[in-house]
Scaffold this motif. Structure first.
Motif, mmCIF file in Angstrom:
data_model
loop_
_atom_site.group_PDB
_atom_site.id
_atom_site.type_symbol
_atom_site.label_atom_id
_atom_site.label_comp_id
_atom_site.label_asym_id
_atom_site.label_seq_id
_atom_site.Cartn_x
_atom_site.Cartn_y
_atom_site.Cartn_z
ATOM 1 N N MET A 150 40.659 26.609 34.115
ATOM 2 C CA MET A 150 41.186 27.815 34.724
ATOM 3 C C MET A 150 40.611 29.025 33.984
ATOM 4 S SD MET A 150 45.136 29.178 34.957
ATOM 5 C CE MET A 150 45.671 27.749 35.877
ATOM 6 N N ILE A 151 40.212 30.011 34.736
ATOM 7 C CA ILE A 151 39.707 31.264 34.158
ATOM 8 C C ILE A 151 40.716 32.357 34.469
ATOM 9 C CG2 ILE A 151 37.889 33.016 34.255
ATOM 10 C CD1 ILE A 151 35.984 30.718 35.136
ATOM 11 N N VAL A 152 41.124 33.074 33.454
ATOM 12 C CA VAL A 152 41.983 34.244 33.627
ATOM 13 C C VAL A 152 41.275 35.388 32.919
ATOM 14 C CG1 VAL A 152 44.230 35.283 33.162
ATOM 15 C CG2 VAL A 152 44.070 32.820 33.686
ATOM 16 N N ARG A 153 40.987 36.448 33.658
ATOM 17 C CA ARG A 153 40.203 37.554 33.098
ATOM 18 C C ARG A 153 40.671 38.860 33.715
ATOM 19 N NH1 ARG A 153 34.701 35.669 33.839
ATOM 20 N NH2 ARG A 153 35.210 34.483 31.988
ATOM 21 N N SER A 154 40.818 39.889 32.908
ATOM 22 C CA SER A 154 41.210 41.205 33.409
ATOM 23 C C SER A 154 39.983 42.109 33.477
ATOM 24 C CB SER A 154 42.268 41.835 32.511
ATOM 25 O OG SER A 154 41.678 42.267 31.300
ATOM 26 N N LEU A 155 40.079 43.164 34.275
ATOM 27 C CA LEU A 155 38.998 44.149 34.319
ATOM 28 C C LEU A 155 38.800 44.786 32.952
ATOM 29 C CD1 LEU A 155 39.559 45.879 37.766
ATOM 30 C CD2 LEU A 155 37.731 44.297 37.129
ATOM 31 N N ASP A 156 39.874 44.964 32.203
ATOM 32 C CA ASP A 156 39.754 45.539 30.864
ATOM 33 C C ASP A 156 38.851 44.703 29.971
ATOM 34 O OD1 ASP A 156 41.338 47.733 31.436
ATOM 35 O OD2 ASP A 156 43.164 46.837 30.609
ATOM 36 N N GLU A 157 38.838 43.392 30.167
ATOM 37 C CA GLU A 157 37.980 42.513 29.371
ATOM 38 C C GLU A 157 36.501 42.673 29.735
ATOM 39 O OE1 GLU A 157 39.598 38.370 28.712
ATOM 40 O OE2 GLU A 157 41.019 39.135 30.207
ATOM 41 N N VAL A 158 36.230 43.174 30.931
ATOM 42 C CA VAL A 158 34.855 43.350 31.403
ATOM 43 C C VAL A 158 34.325 44.742 31.039
ATOM 44 C CG1 VAL A 158 33.403 43.374 33.475
ATOM 45 C CG2 VAL A 158 35.259 41.705 33.280
ATOM 46 N N ASN A 159 35.228 45.714 30.910
ATOM 47 C CA ASN A 159 34.821 47.095 30.632
ATOM 48 C C ASN A 159 33.879 47.178 29.438
ATOM 49 O OD1 ASN A 159 36.360 48.137 32.712
ATOM 50 N ND2 ASN A 159 38.084 48.672 31.397
ATOM 51 N N ASP A 160 32.786 47.924 29.633
ATOM 52 C CA ASP A 160 31.827 48.231 28.580
ATOM 53 C C ASP A 160 31.182 46.999 27.954
ATOM 54 O OD1 ASP A 160 32.226 51.020 28.930
ATOM 55 O OD2 ASP A 160 34.095 50.837 27.790
ATOM 56 N N THR A 161 31.065 45.919 28.747
ATOM 57 C CA THR A 161 30.311 44.744 28.330
ATOM 58 C C THR A 161 29.022 44.697 29.145
ATOM 59 O OG1 THR A 161 31.228 43.249 30.009
ATOM 60 C CG2 THR A 161 32.495 43.499 27.929
ATOM 61 N N ASP A 162 28.214 43.666 28.955
ATOM 62 C CA ASP A 162 26.995 43.497 29.751
ATOM 63 C C ASP A 162 27.306 43.267 31.228
ATOM 64 O OD1 ASP A 162 25.493 43.769 27.465
ATOM 65 O OD2 ASP A 162 25.080 41.625 27.244
ATOM 66 N N ALA A 163 28.541 42.908 31.547
ATOM 67 C CA ALA A 163 28.946 42.667 32.936
ATOM 68 C C ALA A 163 29.510 43.920 33.609
ATOM 69 C CB ALA A 163 29.976 41.540 32.988
ATOM 70 N N ASP A 164 29.459 45.047 32.919
ATOM 71 C CA ASP A 164 29.936 46.336 33.442
ATOM 72 C C ASP A 164 28.700 47.197 33.682
ATOM 73 O OD1 ASP A 164 31.266 48.674 34.078
ATOM 74 O OD2 ASP A 164 32.277 48.858 32.142
ATOM 75 N N ARG A 191 31.842 46.068 38.042
ATOM 76 C CA ARG A 191 32.317 45.175 36.986
ATOM 77 C C ARG A 191 32.265 43.759 37.548
ATOM 78 N NH1 ARG A 191 37.579 48.453 35.075
ATOM 79 N NH2 ARG A 191 37.701 48.825 37.301
ATOM 80 N N ARG A 192 31.360 42.968 37.001
ATOM 81 C CA ARG A 192 31.128 41.602 37.467
ATOM 82 C C ARG A 192 32.106 40.683 36.736
ATOM 83 N NH1 ARG A 192 25.358 42.937 37.981
ATOM 84 N NH2 ARG A 192 25.351 44.298 39.785
ATOM 85 N N VAL A 193 33.158 40.305 37.418
ATOM 86 C CA VAL A 193 34.262 39.576 36.803
ATOM 87 C C VAL A 193 33.953 38.083 36.684
ATOM 88 C CG1 VAL A 193 36.732 39.091 36.968
ATOM 89 C CG2 VAL A 193 35.847 41.305 37.733
ATOM 90 N N ILE A 194 33.365 37.522 37.712
ATOM 91 C CA ILE A 194 32.956 36.117 37.722
ATOM 92 C C ILE A 194 31.472 36.084 38.041
ATOM 93 C CG2 ILE A 194 33.247 33.865 38.867
ATOM 94 C CD1 ILE A 194 35.698 34.694 37.231
ATOM 95 N N LEU A 195 30.699 35.361 37.232
ATOM 96 C CA LEU A 195 29.246 35.307 37.388
ATOM 97 C C LEU A 195 28.766 33.867 37.555
ATOM 98 C CD1 LEU A 195 28.379 37.953 34.663
ATOM 99 C CD2 LEU A 195 27.973 38.175 37.136
ATOM 100 N N ALA A 196 27.469 33.711 37.771
ATOM 101 C CA ALA A 196 26.871 32.384 37.975
ATOM 102 C C ALA A 196 27.184 31.433 36.827
ATOM 103 C CB ALA A 196 25.363 32.518 38.154
ATOM 104 N N LYS A 197 27.279 31.946 35.614
ATOM 105 C CA LYS A 197 27.527 31.077 34.455
ATOM 106 C C LYS A 197 28.858 30.336 34.546
ATOM 107 C CE LYS A 197 29.526 34.744 31.611
ATOM 108 N NZ LYS A 197 29.326 35.575 30.416
#
Length: 137
Positions: free
Chosen positions: A1-15, A24-30
């Protein structure tokens, strides 16, 4: 199970931030689930032309208003909250937000997060290999 918030994506390589939008790319190919999921805001008063020649994209508006133009047919649509569009024919399209336009997007095949629109608005097809994801075969 994946649980992820937008705050966890902010200012990362997925933002990903550009002059006309932020995605904001929350779920990716990986994640290896067969799609990617993004929360994107296109900024009021801008214009973005895109063409997903290698992907199918579903876009669901949850906030704001924009004009969507199918560049192949000239057909225009006003997109408002609760409206979605599906680019199932790889249509070249232009989005002109009248207000900040917040959408939820699903891509198939999934994006890796490293894609950049080329001069035609196309994302290249990048496939995650097992080495880069650390996933078993």
């Amino acid at each position: 199970m994946i649980v992820r918030s937008l705050d966890e994506v902010n200012d990362t390589d997925a933002d990903i931030k550009t002059p006309t939008w932020r995605s904001r790319r929350v779920i990716l190919a990986k994640e290896k689930v067969g799609f990617s999921f993004h929360e994107t805001v296109l900024y009021a008063g801008t214009e973005t032309t895109m063409w997903y020649a290698n992907h199918i994209e579903l876009v669901h508006c949850i906030e704001g208003e924009a004009e969507l133009t199918n560049e192949e047919t000239g057909e225009k649509h006003i997109i408002t909250p609760g409206t979605l569009y599906l680019l199932d024919g790889h249509e070249r399209h232009t989005v002109r937000p009248k207000t900040d336009f917040r959408v939820l997007c699903v891509f198939n095949p999934p994006v890796t997060g490293r894609e950049v629109h080329d001069e035609n608005g196309v994302y290249p097809l990048i496939v995650e290999d097992e080495e880069s994801t650390g996933s078993p075969a």
